[in-house]
Design a protein around this motif. Structure first.
Motif, PDB file in Angstrom:
ATOM      1  N   ARG A 180       0.830  -1.206   0.000  1.00 32.47           N
ATOM      2  CA  ARG A 180       0.000   0.000   0.000  1.00 32.47           C
ATOM      3  C   ARG A 180       0.868   1.263   0.000  1.00 32.47           C
ATOM      4  O   ARG A 180       0.496   2.275  -0.629  1.00 32.47           O
ATOM      5  CB  ARG A 180      -0.942  -0.010   1.211  1.00 32.47           C
ATOM      6  CG  ARG A 180      -2.005  -1.100   1.121  1.00 32.47           C
ATOM      7  CD  ARG A 180      -3.037  -1.027   2.244  1.00 32.47           C
ATOM      8  NE  ARG A 180      -3.993  -2.116   2.146  1.00 32.47           N
ATOM      9  CZ  ARG A 180      -5.044  -2.124   1.336  1.00 32.47           C
ATOM     10  NH1 ARG A 180      -5.283  -1.049   0.561  1.00 32.47           N
ATOM     11  NH2 ARG A 180      -5.873  -3.139   1.307  1.00 32.47           N
ATOM     12  N   GLN A 181       1.992   1.229   0.676  1.00 30.70           N
ATOM     13  CA  GLN A 181       2.910   2.368   0.623  1.00 30.70           C
ATOM     14  C   GLN A 181       3.428   2.585  -0.791  1.00 30.70           C
ATOM     15  O   GLN A 181       3.584   3.725  -1.242  1.00 30.70           O
ATOM     16  CB  GLN A 181       4.070   2.125   1.589  1.00 30.70           C
ATOM     17  CG  GLN A 181       3.690   2.193   3.065  1.00 30.70           C
ATOM     18  CD  GLN A 181       4.791   1.705   3.980  1.00 30.70           C
ATOM     19  OE1 GLN A 181       5.905   1.418   3.534  1.00 30.70           O
ATOM     20  NE2 GLN A 181       4.493   1.593   5.282  1.00 30.70           N
ATOM     21  N   ALA A 182       3.691   1.485  -1.505  1.00 26.44           N
ATOM     22  CA  ALA A 182       4.160   1.598  -2.892  1.00 26.44           C
ATOM     23  C   ALA A 182       3.089   2.236  -3.773  1.00 26.44           C
ATOM     24  O   ALA A 182       3.400   3.063  -4.650  1.00 26.44           O
ATOM     25  CB  ALA A 182       4.548   0.221  -3.431  1.00 26.44           C
ATOM     26  N   VAL A 183       1.828   1.864  -3.555  1.00 25.41           N
ATOM     27  CA  VAL A 183       0.739   2.456  -4.333  1.00 25.41           C
ATOM     28  C   VAL A 183       0.648   3.946  -4.047  1.00 25.41           C
ATOM     29  O   VAL A 183       0.449   4.773  -4.962  1.00 25.41           O
ATOM     30  CB  VAL A 183      -0.592   1.750  -4.013  1.00 25.41           C
ATOM     31  CG1 VAL A 183      -1.759   2.482  -4.680  1.00 25.41           C
ATOM     32  CG2 VAL A 183      -0.553   0.291  -4.465  1.00 25.41           C
ATOM     33  N   ALA A 203      -2.685  -9.373  -4.853  1.00 26.04           N
ATOM     34  CA  ALA A 203      -3.712  -9.316  -5.896  1.00 26.04           C
ATOM     35  C   ALA A 203      -4.939  -8.560  -5.405  1.00 26.04           C
ATOM     36  O   ALA A 203      -5.569  -7.803  -6.162  1.00 26.04           O
ATOM     37  CB  ALA A 203      -4.092 -10.726  -6.331  1.00 26.04           C
ATOM     38  N   GLY A 204      -5.298  -8.743  -4.127  1.00 24.23           N
ATOM     39  CA  GLY A 204      -6.440  -8.026  -3.589  1.00 24.23           C
ATOM     40  C   GLY A 204      -6.231  -6.518  -3.596  1.00 24.23           C
ATOM     41  O   GLY A 204      -7.152  -5.754  -3.899  1.00 24.23           O
ATOM     42  N   ILE A 205      -5.015  -6.091  -3.300  1.00 28.30           N
ATOM     43  CA  ILE A 205      -4.709  -4.653  -3.330  1.00 28.30           C
ATOM     44  C   ILE A 205      -4.727  -4.133  -4.759  1.00 28.30           C
ATOM     45  O   ILE A 205      -5.228  -3.037  -5.036  1.00 28.30           O
ATOM     46  CB  ILE A 205      -3.351  -4.398  -2.658  1.00 28.30           C
ATOM     47  CG1 ILE A 205      -3.392  -4.832  -1.198  1.00 28.30           C
ATOM     48  CG2 ILE A 205      -2.953  -2.922  -2.766  1.00 28.30           C
ATOM     49  CD1 ILE A 205      -2.044  -4.783  -0.500  1.00 28.30           C
ATOM     50  N   ALA A 206      -4.200  -4.921  -5.695  1.00 29.69           N
ATOM     51  CA  ALA A 206      -4.215  -4.518  -7.105  1.00 29.69           C
ATOM     52  C   ALA A 206      -5.642  -4.352  -7.604  1.00 29.69           C
ATOM     53  O   ALA A 206      -5.964  -3.376  -8.298  1.00 29.69           O
ATOM     54  CB  ALA A 206      -3.469  -5.554  -7.942  1.00 29.69           C
ATOM     55  N   ALA A 207      -6.524  -5.299  -7.248  1.00 29.81           N
ATOM     56  CA  ALA A 207      -7.919  -5.211  -7.677  1.00 29.81           C
ATOM     57  C   ALA A 207      -8.612  -4.013  -7.042  1.00 29.81           C
ATOM     58  O   ALA A 207      -9.410  -3.324  -7.682  1.00 29.81           O
ATOM     59  CB  ALA A 207      -8.643  -6.504  -7.316  1.00 29.81           C
ATOM     60  N   GLU A 208      -8.286  -3.751  -5.788  1.00 32.11           N
ATOM     61  CA  GLU A 208      -8.883  -2.614  -5.072  1.00 32.11           C
ATOM     62  C   GLU A 208      -8.575  -1.291  -5.762  1.00 32.11           C
ATOM     63  O   GLU A 208      -9.427  -0.389  -5.805  1.00 32.11           O
ATOM     64  CB  GLU A 208      -8.353  -2.612  -3.640  1.00 32.11           C
ATOM     65  CG  GLU A 208      -8.856  -1.487  -2.770  1.00 32.11           C
ATOM     66  CD  GLU A 208      -8.192  -1.495  -1.405  1.00 32.11           C
ATOM     67  OE1 GLU A 208      -8.098  -0.417  -0.793  1.00 32.11           O
ATOM     68  OE2 GLU A 208      -7.748  -2.582  -0.953  1.00 32.11           O
ATOM     69  N   HIS A 209      -7.363  -1.177  -6.331  1.00 28.71           N
ATOM     70  CA  HIS A 209      -6.957   0.080  -6.982  1.00 28.71           C
ATOM     71  C   HIS A 209      -7.004  -0.021  -8.507  1.00 28.71           C
ATOM     72  O   HIS A 209      -6.501   0.875  -9.199  1.00 28.71           O
ATOM     73  CB  HIS A 209      -5.536   0.454  -6.541  1.00 28.71           C
ATOM     74  CG  HIS A 209      -5.434   0.829  -5.092  1.00 28.71           C
ATOM     75  ND1 HIS A 209      -5.251  -0.097  -4.081  1.00 28.71           N
ATOM     76  CD2 HIS A 209      -5.514   2.043  -4.482  1.00 28.71           C
ATOM     77  CE1 HIS A 209      -5.206   0.526  -2.921  1.00 28.71           C
ATOM     78  NE2 HIS A 209      -5.361   1.817  -3.121  1.00 28.71           N
ATOM     79  N   ASN A 210      -7.594  -1.113  -9.034  1.00 29.25           N
ATOM     80  CA  ASN A 210      -7.705  -1.322 -10.482  1.00 29.25           C
ATOM     81  C   ASN A 210      -6.352  -1.240 -11.180  1.00 29.25           C
ATOM     82  O   ASN A 210      -6.199  -0.628 -12.234  1.00 29.25           O
ATOM     83  CB  ASN A 210      -8.682  -0.312 -11.102  1.00 29.25           C
ATOM     84  CG  ASN A 210      -9.068  -0.700 -12.522  1.00 29.25           C
ATOM     85  OD1 ASN A 210      -9.103  -1.881 -12.873  1.00 29.25           O
ATOM     86  ND2 ASN A 210      -9.340   0.306 -13.357  1.00 29.25           N
ATOM     87  N   LEU A 211      -5.348  -1.874 -10.571  1.00 29.61           N
ATOM     88  CA  LEU A 211      -3.999  -1.892 -11.132  1.00 29.61           C
ATOM     89  C   LEU A 211      -3.703  -3.264 -11.741  1.00 29.61           C
ATOM     90  O   LEU A 211      -4.177  -4.281 -11.238  1.00 29.61           O
ATOM     91  CB  LEU A 211      -2.956  -1.589 -10.046  1.00 29.61           C
ATOM     92  CG  LEU A 211      -3.045  -0.229  -9.366  1.00 29.61           C
ATOM     93  CD1 LEU A 211      -1.978  -0.121  -8.277  1.00 29.61           C
ATOM     94  CD2 LEU A 211      -2.897   0.895 -10.384  1.00 29.61           C
ATOM     95  N   PRO A 212      -2.917  -3.315 -12.808  1.00 31.13           N
ATOM     96  CA  PRO A 212      -2.516  -4.608 -13.353  1.00 31.13           C
ATOM     97  C   PRO A 212      -1.631  -5.360 -12.365  1.00 31.13           C
ATOM     98  O   PRO A 212      -0.910  -4.746 -11.564  1.00 31.13           O
ATOM     99  CB  PRO A 212      -1.762  -4.249 -14.635  1.00 31.13           C
ATOM    100  CG  PRO A 212      -1.345  -2.830 -14.461  1.00 31.13           C
ATOM    101  CD  PRO A 212      -2.386  -2.183 -13.598  1.00 31.13           C
TER     102      PRO A 212
END
Length: 454
Positions: A180-183, A203-212
């Motif tokens: 999350r800090q990286a995002v 993957a859950g964090i990527a989906a949360e922020h719509n990131l590949p």
């Protein structure tokens, strides 16, 4: 139930393959008997039946035992038919034995042809790869026996412009906070070289922020990578997605708000995951599950609600992010695609030892429920139960709710990759009988409730 073509939809050729398998087995038995004469036939029949009884008993003891007794039972199950072959040869029936073995091989070929289901349709849709500026990759150097170091993944990723964070301690690393800090710092692509548990978390964090999301197959088993069609032997090939990739949109499972990419397990399944040996030998630890499953699980009494059906008192429940093949009762195989928008659910409710042995030998489907549904709820008679989530052992408050988020994850994969291997049919005797004789022999699906004790 898991989607199975009705008999009217099954091509006639598959029925004839099934009938051919049975015909070959009958001929394999008849050939030596016909050559032996009346007196010889009686002796051969008695010998053959004795070998069958010994083999069945040995298989039973293999399933319910542990340690030295289990392997003695396995040896007996293998030796019994070999002794019969030797006796037949000594009776001057070498040619007939060879013919019978050839017919058994023909029967297996016919059975596999009959049981091979039609394809799942086209592969998952591919989309143009996103343009990224700041890729952030988490790498676990201990995962998969040290694949990150072995394949020099950190250096190769950095040469492609990615930022790499190694999970090397000295103490536990909070992967969630790190990602999350990286995002927050502007990461527009996330990835993991590690086990499926870490894959699911990021993957859950990527989906949360719509990131590949980039999957690097550096874990021990890499089930998620396998179902994405990635190269599990050379994880460095997954990095090719950063320069020549395409995007897949795949489903994500949720269990009490936590993401899972493969499956969540309950009951006997979950207790297997608690074993320290599970990570290195999944098949071996599943074998450790069998005695408890057959003799009766003594843990919390579970209750699974799947698509309007309630199963009361199952010994084991497996909920997967997309269904596995109909013969995969332990999540050891693969999923043909990850964008079907449903959970797969398997519940094992063996009411007797005989039923459990038949279920595990795939000779019956009584006590087995397989369904697909958008939601599965597992309750229990205790406030907390052990749950295995992508191989991670957890305790969760009941009821445990599993849901599916269709096409929630944007996965970046190499344009050129091995692809998902074709499914190989398992020897399902119940299904083979259905195909051959044109009727369903399984117990009807429950319309409202199914109880393990009824």
């Amino acid at each position: 139930m898991t989607a199975v073509p009705s008999l009217e939809e099954i091509p006639e050729t598959r029925r004839w393959w099934a009938r051919g398998a049975y015909a070959a087995v009958v001929l394999a038995v008849a050939v030596p008997l016909a050559a032996a004469g009346l007196a010889g036939t009686i002796a051969l029949v008695v010998t053959g039946l004795g070998a069958v009884l010994v083999s069945v008993a040995a298989i039973y003891w293999f399933l319910i035992s542990r340690g030295f007794l289990r392997w003695c039972a396995l040896a007996l199950a293998v030796l019994a038919p070999l002794v019969v072959v030797v006796l037949y040869v000594q009776a001057g029936l070498l040619r007939e034995v060879v013919i019978s073995l050839a017919l058994v091989f023909v029967a297996l070929v016919c059975a596999r042809a009959a049981l091979r289901e039609r394809g799942e349709g086209k592969a998952m849709a591919e989309y143009p790869a996103p343009t990224w500026r700041h890729a952030f990759l988490v790498m676990n150097p201990r995962s998969g026996g040290g694949k990150v170091v072995k394949f020099d993944l950190q250096r190769k990723a950095q040469e492609l412009g990615a930022e790499v964070a190694l999970l090397e301690g000295p103490g536990p690393v909070d992967v969630d906070a790190l990602t999350r800090q990286a995002v927050e710092r502007g990461a527009d692509l996330l990835g993991v070289a590690g086990g499926d548990g870490t894959q699911a978390l990021v993957a859950g964090i990527a989906a949360e922020h719509n990131l590949p999301f980039l999957v690097i197959s550096a874990g021990t088993r890499n089930h998620f990578a396998l179902d994405l069609g990635l190269d599990r032997e050379d994880p460095s090939g997954c990095l090719d997605a950063l320069r020549d990739g395409v995007e897949l949109h795949v489903d994500l499972g949720k269990i009490n708000g936590r993401t899972f990419v493969n499956n969540s397990s309950f009951g006997v399944y979950a207790e297997v995951v608690q074993s320290p040996a599970y990570r290195d030998d999944k098949t071996g630890t599943v074998l450790q599950m069998l005695p408890d499953l057959i003799k009766g699980h003594k843990g919390a009494r579970l209750r699974a609600e799947v698509g309007g059906v309630t199963v009361d008192g199952p010994q084991a429940v497996l909920v997967s992010n997309g269904p596995y093949g109909s013969n995969d009762l332990a999540g050891l195989g693969r999923r043909t695609r990850l964008d079907r928008g449903v959970l797969g659910a398997v519940a094992l409710s063996a009411a007797s030892t005989r039923e459990a042995v038949g279920l595990l030998r795939r000779a019956t489907k009584r006590g087995l429920m397989q369904r697909t549904a958008p939601e599965v709820v597992v309750g229990a008679d205790v406030p907390e139960i052990p749950v295995g989530v992508d191989g991670e052992a957890l305790l969760m408050t009941t009821p445990v709710r599993c849901t599916i988020e269709p096409c929630a994850l944007r996965v970046l994969v190499p344009r050129n990759r091995p692809g998902v291997p074709p499914a190989q049919p398992s020897l399902d005797l119940v299904r083979l009988r259905e195909l051959a004789w044109g009727r369903h022999l399984t117990a009807p699906a429950p319309s409202a409730r199914a109880s393990a004790g009824e």
